[in-house]
Design a protein around this motif. Structure first.
Motif, PDB file in Angstrom:
ATOM      1  N   GLY A 175      34.607 -12.027   6.510  1.00 33.41           N
ATOM      2  CA  GLY A 175      34.463 -12.012   5.065  1.00 33.41           C
ATOM      3  C   GLY A 175      34.046 -10.648   4.534  1.00 33.41           C
ATOM      4  O   GLY A 175      34.242  -9.617   5.182  1.00 33.41           O
ATOM      5  N   ALA A 176      33.469 -10.650   3.335  1.00 35.00           N
ATOM      6  CA  ALA A 176      33.051  -9.410   2.672  1.00 35.00           C
ATOM      7  C   ALA A 176      32.128  -8.599   3.573  1.00 35.00           C
ATOM      8  O   ALA A 176      31.304  -9.150   4.301  1.00 35.00           O
ATOM      9  N   GLN A 177      32.280  -7.272   3.495  1.00 31.75           N
ATOM     10  CA  GLN A 177      31.542  -6.369   4.382  1.00 31.75           C
ATOM     11  C   GLN A 177      30.362  -5.711   3.671  1.00 31.75           C
ATOM     12  O   GLN A 177      30.361  -5.578   2.444  1.00 31.75           O
ATOM     13  N   PRO A 178      29.353  -5.283   4.443  1.00 37.85           N
ATOM     14  CA  PRO A 178      28.165  -4.656   3.832  1.00 37.85           C
ATOM     15  C   PRO A 178      28.539  -3.409   3.031  1.00 37.85           C
ATOM     16  O   PRO A 178      29.413  -2.624   3.419  1.00 37.85           O
ATOM     17  N   GLN A 179      27.852  -3.238   1.937  1.00 35.45           N
ATOM     18  CA  GLN A 179      28.155  -2.154   0.994  1.00 35.45           C
ATOM     19  C   GLN A 179      28.099  -0.777   1.650  1.00 35.45           C
ATOM     20  O   GLN A 179      29.017   0.035   1.487  1.00 35.45           O
ATOM     21  N   ASP A 180      27.047  -0.472   2.397  1.00 37.43           N
ATOM     22  CA  ASP A 180      26.901   0.850   3.014  1.00 37.43           C
ATOM     23  C   ASP A 180      28.038   1.133   3.992  1.00 37.43           C
ATOM     24  O   ASP A 180      28.524   2.262   4.091  1.00 37.43           O
ATOM     25  N   LEU A 181      28.453   0.095   4.718  1.00 36.89           N
ATOM     26  CA  LEU A 181      29.533   0.253   5.686  1.00 36.89           C
ATOM     27  C   LEU A 181      30.857   0.546   4.975  1.00 36.89           C
ATOM     28  O   LEU A 181      31.625   1.428   5.397  1.00 36.89           O
ATOM     29  N   VAL A 182      31.108  -0.176   3.898  1.00 38.21           N
ATOM     30  CA  VAL A 182      32.346   0.026   3.147  1.00 38.21           C
ATOM     31  C   VAL A 182      32.391   1.438   2.553  1.00 38.21           C
ATOM     32  O   VAL A 182      33.435   2.098   2.567  1.00 38.21           O
ATOM     33  N   VAL A 183      31.254   1.918   2.054  1.00 35.17           N
ATOM     34  CA  VAL A 183      31.213   3.277   1.499  1.00 35.17           C
ATOM     35  C   VAL A 183      31.519   4.306   2.589  1.00 35.17           C
ATOM     36  O   VAL A 183      32.259   5.278   2.357  1.00 35.17           O
ATOM     37  N   GLU A 184      30.986   4.099   3.787  1.00 28.05           N
ATOM     38  CA  GLU A 184      31.251   5.017   4.898  1.00 28.05           C
ATOM     39  C   GLU A 184      32.742   5.021   5.241  1.00 28.05           C
ATOM     40  O   GLU A 184      33.347   6.085   5.429  1.00 28.05           O
ATOM     41  N   TRP A 185      33.349   3.835   5.324  1.00 25.88           N
ATOM     42  CA  TRP A 185      34.793   3.765   5.590  1.00 25.88           C
ATOM     43  C   TRP A 185      35.577   4.450   4.468  1.00 25.88           C
ATOM     44  O   TRP A 185      36.540   5.181   4.719  1.00 25.88           O
ATOM     45  N   ALA A 186      35.173   4.179   3.240  1.00 26.72           N
ATOM     46  CA  ALA A 186      35.881   4.733   2.085  1.00 26.72           C
ATOM     47  C   ALA A 186      35.877   6.255   2.115  1.00 26.72           C
ATOM     48  O   ALA A 186      36.888   6.896   1.794  1.00 26.72           O
ATOM     49  N   MET A 187      34.752   6.855   2.502  1.00 30.54           N
ATOM     50  CA  MET A 187      34.670   8.308   2.533  1.00 30.54           C
ATOM     51  C   MET A 187      35.588   8.878   3.613  1.00 30.54           C
ATOM     52  O   MET A 187      36.232   9.917   3.416  1.00 30.54           O
TER      53      MET A 187
END
Length: 561
Positions: free
Chosen positions: A107-119
């Motif tokens: 399901g939905a992923q932790p915010q900090d992890l998603v930001v790291e992937w996004a960068m």
């Protein structure tokens, strides 16, 4: 359709089917000549199938596009085979799982992890957009991003990427994944450009943060806090800007989006409302403005004094602390007060070097502080010097992989490369560290890339500049009197290993035996003079001395006759 055990092009043995889509299948295969695993994408040619014809053309274009690329977050294609009925595309086999699989399972992923992937994705897309001509990816979605076991991502499947054409008014073919694709990808609404990838990435982040698939009902991109009020208002504002229907209203580049992600907490509605209230108050009346200006100046002076005092106090407490963990916490508090001031970051570097080991836990903590403030740091006068020190921290002390392999040079150097690059980019020729940063960077790139270049038989031109860089690094270390014993020993170890491993290659590019022997003699003498004070450095020294006979034999063997 390929079958298990089939040999393609006399060298790729099909091991198993690992994925399939509407018109293609992906197999794991073993290169029998190189003993290396590859992924093979198989696309069947179907008679009178217009859509399949487009896919075939896209597959060939994909291979030609990716062969030009060299980025750690982008999959490589090494071969394309047309056997008449089927197209086979040979590309990197990436261990890990796609972000779509992670969404399906967790399901939905932790915010900090998603930001790291996004960068990481932003950096890969910005690399594509800055090629000449620019390459527009056009199909960013969770299914096209692999998460590797080391936590880094890899962008895969370039089937509908295209080169941006200055004279084109619109794309000739409408392609993309509905739900993720930008409006301009369908129906002749203009040519896709970097802002198209910004849109697709924004939708991808929406899916990762909320778990809501944009391809399913309600088929609408709601504000992310509609689904989860605990998510950041700043991220919500960023995603809403990414997914504007008009490209002019989005971020105009992935570099701009990357900066926003580094400062996402500043993009929230609360922050903007606070700024508007300040402006309203300021423009209330002329008289009030004067009064508020005076009070504001006084308050700013007092606030600055307080900030300076708090910052200095935390720096002092960090210096007095007895454990590395306590030091890092105090430095992190100082950073939260002045994120663009480099003193606390340099203090962190010194703190984790105290025991001569930069652990993966320390690296995670330190990297999070650097990444979230990188925009402010890059504007600091002495950022280049900080980047150089961070590069050396990774190069000499990073502990990643040391428990699982005898040689963790590659992860250490690969992690250091971006920091030495920044030291060059943000520094100048007059800086003491500038030349060293360039040498470290180029050696790191050689070590990172040499294995793949050898397999592709394109390594011939790499050895002469590498030899020159190794010589220059040894010379620079020899001229400096304040090096730590671990720095000296690691440089000497690198030099000895390079001579032992590449003596034949050095000869093949015209490096004379006398030059190689001169470097060997200088390094072997210097190693023996190093005075060690810890068991770790004594072990390194003994290992280097233990390789001297083998290195001498390698030189003799390479230059015999």
């Amino acid at each position: 359709m390929a079958v298990v055990g089939q040999i393609i092009d006399d060298k790729y043995e099909i091991l198993k089917l690992i994925g399939q889509g509407g018109m293609s299948k992906v197999y794991l295969a073993m290169d029998k000549r190189l003993n290396k695993q590859w992924a093979i994408k198989e696309i069947e040619k179907r008679a009178k199938d217009k859509n399949n014809e487009i896919v075939i053309q896209s597959a060939i274009a994909e291979a030609n596009l990716i062969k030009q690329l060299d980025h750690p977050a982008i999959v490589r294609i090494v071969d394309i085979i047309d056997n008449g009925d089927v197209i086979y595309i040979i590309e990197d086999y990436i261990e890990g799982e796609t972000l779509s699989t992670i969404l399906d399972n967790h399901g939905a992923q932790p915010q900090d992890l998603v930001v790291e992937w996004a960068m990481q994705i932003c950096e890969a897309l910005e690399y594509l957009h800055t090629r000449k001509p620019p390459i527009i990816y056009r199909d960013m979605k969770p299914a096209n991003v692999m998460l590797k076991p080391d936590g880094n991502i890899k962008v895969i499947d370039f089937g509908i990427a295209r080169e941006y054409k200055d004279q084109s008014l619109a794309d000739t073919v409408s392609l993309g994944t509905k739900g993720y694709a930008a409006p301009e990808q369908f129906g002749g609404k203009g040519q896709t450009d970097a802002r198209t990838d910004v849109y697709c990435l924004g939708v991808t982040l929406y899916h990762l943060l909320t778990g809501k698939n944009p391809c399913e009902p309600p088929y609408e991109i709601y504000p992310i806090r509609h689904w989860n009020p605990q998510l950041s208002a700043g991220l919500e504002a960023i995603i809403q800007k990414c997914t504007q229907l008009n490209p002019d209203d989005r971020y105009q580049s992935c570099a701009e989006l990357l900066y926003a992600l580094h400062h996402y907490e500043e993009y929230g509605a609360v922050y903007r409302a606070k700024q508007k209230r300040k402006l309203k108050t300021f423009f209330g009346t002329i008289a009030a403005a004067v009064i508020f200006c005076i009070v504001g100046v006084f308050g700013l002076v007092m606030e600055t004094k307080t900030e300076n005092a708090d910052y200095d106090r935390n720096i002092l407490e960090a210096e007095r602390a007895h454990t590395v963990e306590e030091k890092l916490e105090y430095y992190a508090t100082a950073i939260s007060i002045k994120p663009g001031e480099t003193t606390a970051y340099k203090g962190m570097v010194d703190a984790v070097k105290e025991d001569a080991v930069f652990t993966t836990e320390e690296e995670t903590f330190f990297k999070s502080e650097l990444n979230k403030n990188i925009g402010a740091l890059r504007g600091a006068d002495n950022y280049a010097e900080l980047a150089f020190e961070v590069g050396k921290l990774y190069w000499y002390y990073y502990d990643y992989g040391s428990q699982n392999s005898k040689d963790n040079d590659i992860p250490r150097m690969s992690s250091a490369i971006p920091w030495f690059f920044d030291a060059k980019e943000y520094g100048n020729n007059s800086d003491d560290f500038y030349t060293m940063a360039k040498v470290y960077h180029d050696i790191g790139v050689f070590k990172r890339d040499i294995a793949s270049k050898v397999k592709e038989a394109v390594d011939g031109e790499m050895y002469e500049p590498y030899w020159e860089n190794i010589n220059e690094l040894v010379n620079m270390i020899s001229r400096q009197s304040d090096n730590s014993e671990i720095v000296e020993l690691e440089v000497y170890r690198l030099a000895i290993n390079s001579i032992e491993t590449y003596a034949r290659k050095f000869k093949s590019v015209g490096i004379s035996r006398s030059d190689v022997e001169d470097l060997f003699d200088r390094v072997s003498s210097a190693v023996k003079r190093v005075s060690t004070t810890t068991q770790n450095t004594e072990e390194i020294k003994e290992k280097i001395i233990g390789r001297l006979d083998a290195t001498e034999f390698a030189i003799e063997n390479a230059y015999r006759g």
